[in-house]
Scaffold this motif. Structure first.
Motif, short mmCIF file in Angstrom:
data_model
loop_
_atom_site.label_atom_id
_atom_site.label_comp_id
_atom_site.label_asym_id
_atom_site.label_seq_id
_atom_site.Cartn_x
_atom_site.Cartn_y
_atom_site.Cartn_z
N GLU A 75 0.86 -1.18 0.00
CA GLU A 75 0.00 0.00 0.00
C GLU A 75 0.90 1.23 0.00
N TYR A 106 0.54 5.64 0.41
CA TYR A 106 -0.21 6.89 0.58
C TYR A 106 0.77 8.03 0.37
N LYS A 143 -3.23 -1.03 -2.91
CA LYS A 143 -3.92 0.24 -2.66
C LYS A 143 -2.97 1.40 -2.89
N VAL A 144 -3.45 2.42 -3.65
CA VAL A 144 -2.64 3.60 -3.96
C VAL A 144 -3.46 4.86 -3.72
N ARG A 145 -2.85 5.82 -3.08
CA ARG A 145 -3.45 7.15 -2.97
C ARG A 145 -2.44 8.14 -3.54
N VAL A 193 0.46 2.57 -13.31
CA VAL A 193 0.03 1.43 -12.50
C VAL A 193 -0.10 0.15 -13.34
N LEU A 207 -3.78 -4.82 -7.76
CA LEU A 207 -4.28 -3.50 -7.37
C LEU A 207 -5.80 -3.49 -7.25
N GLU A 239 -7.40 -0.58 -5.47
CA GLU A 239 -7.91 0.77 -5.23
C GLU A 239 -6.88 1.83 -5.62
N PHE A 240 -7.32 2.85 -6.36
CA PHE A 240 -6.48 4.01 -6.59
C PHE A 240 -7.34 5.19 -7.02
N ASN A 241 -6.71 6.37 -7.10
CA ASN A 241 -7.41 7.59 -7.47
C ASN A 241 -6.69 8.29 -8.62
N CYS A 248 -4.45 2.21 -17.80
CA CYS A 248 -4.94 1.47 -16.64
C CYS A 248 -5.53 0.12 -17.07
#
Length: 318
Positions: free
Chosen positions: A98, A100, A121-123, A136, A142, A144-146, A159
């Protein structure tokens, strides 16, 4: 060497010893990552370095980056405050699970988080200025990401292949996001949560459809359960969220002014509240929604289109 030159060199070395200065930019370990400071005017700006990079001060170097990682916007080391400006490509292909990245970090290299086989998980920071075409890619786990607010466009298939992706958030911005039709090709069969907080332009395609046209924004997402439209997202065009049978919850907090035909055709929710700014329910908007029983109309609604609720078991419209 003459006496004058010798005296000057001794004085310079003495100053270095008193102040703790060094001729080389500092490289050090902080909370599981290696950072390198710039030089001159950028001596308090840090860039993340690759595993195995030799440190010049402090703890021994790290040979691997693993587990949960936080990249701070600012940090203090040996009494000096630094700001982190870039992650470069230091994390590419590592075993992090993960990450952040705090707002304030502005730069990342091409493919910055690609081929991280354990990453779930990526923020990304809202301050990230550019999202490359493969940041990514290859992150097969993976979930979750934004997409950061400052990003204005993303390349084709950037993506693609994220087969376990469950949660996608598009951060709020006044500027529209330009997406390619094949942006998420093969990445959406598992998507459960989609949040859009800005306008979408171009051949946007979150849906598993063949057209790849703008009106097919979130179509045929077979696992989608929650849809959130907020921030500066302003228009639901025709066919945007058609045929999402698992869709249970739609939350709209943005100032939606219009809805297009078949926009929620074949969706699975039991209740829907029409946004306050919408004046007309278009043709087939909620047709073939097998669980739809309650519809709350806004005060602005003055017309309902043909077959808007056909084959939907609506019991309560108010």
């Amino acid at each position: 060497m003459n006496v004058s030159t010798f005296i000057k060199r001794c004085a310079f070395v003495a100053v270095l010893g008193v102040t703790g200065l060094t001729l080389n930019a500092q490289t050090f370990v902080y909370e599981g990552l290696i950072y390198k400071a710039g030089t001159g005017a950028k001596s308090t700006e840090l860039t993340v370095q690759k595993p195995g990079t030799k440190v010049t001060v402090g703890d021994p170097t790290l040979k691997a980056f693993t587990g949960k990682i936080r990249v701070p916007a600012k940090l203090t080391f040996n009494g000096t405050e630094y700001k982190v400006v870039s992650i470069g490509t230091a994390l590419k292909g590592t075993d992090i699970e993960e990450i952040y990245i705090e707002d304030g970090v502005t730069t990342a290299g091409r493919g910055c988080l690609s081929n991280c086989g354990k990453l779930k998980k990526v923020r990304f920071p809202s301050t990230l200025a550019k999202f490359y075409g493969n940041d990514v890619q290859g992150d097969t786990l993976l979930e979750e990401f934004n997409i950061p607010a400052n990003v204005k466009a993303m390349a084709a298939a950037s993506c693609a292949g994220l087969k376990r992706l469950k949660r996608l958030v598009i951060d709020e911005s006044d500027a529209a996001l330009d997406l390619d039709a094949a942006q998420f090709d093969g990445s959406l069969d598992s998507l459960e949560y989609l949040e859009i907080n800005r306008p979408i332009d171009g051949k946007a395609c979150f849906g598993n459809n063949q057209k790849g046209e703008n009106q097919d924004l979130g179509r045929n997402l077979k696992s989608l359960k929650t849809l959130v439209l907020g921030g500066k997202y302003v228009s639901i065009h025709a066919n945007y969220f058609e045929n999402n049978p698992a869709l249970e919850t739609v939350t709209i907090t943005s100032p939606i002014a219009d809805m297009g035909e078949r926009c929620f055709y074949g969706c699975g929710f039991a209740e829907f509240t029409v946004p306050a700014g919408v004046t007309a329910i278009p043709n087939n908007a909620f047709r073939n929604c097998p669980n739809l029983k309650k519809v709350v109309l806004g005060d602005a609604v003055t017309s309902i289109g043909t077959q808007a609720f056909m084959s939907s078991p609506v019991e309560d419209i108010n």
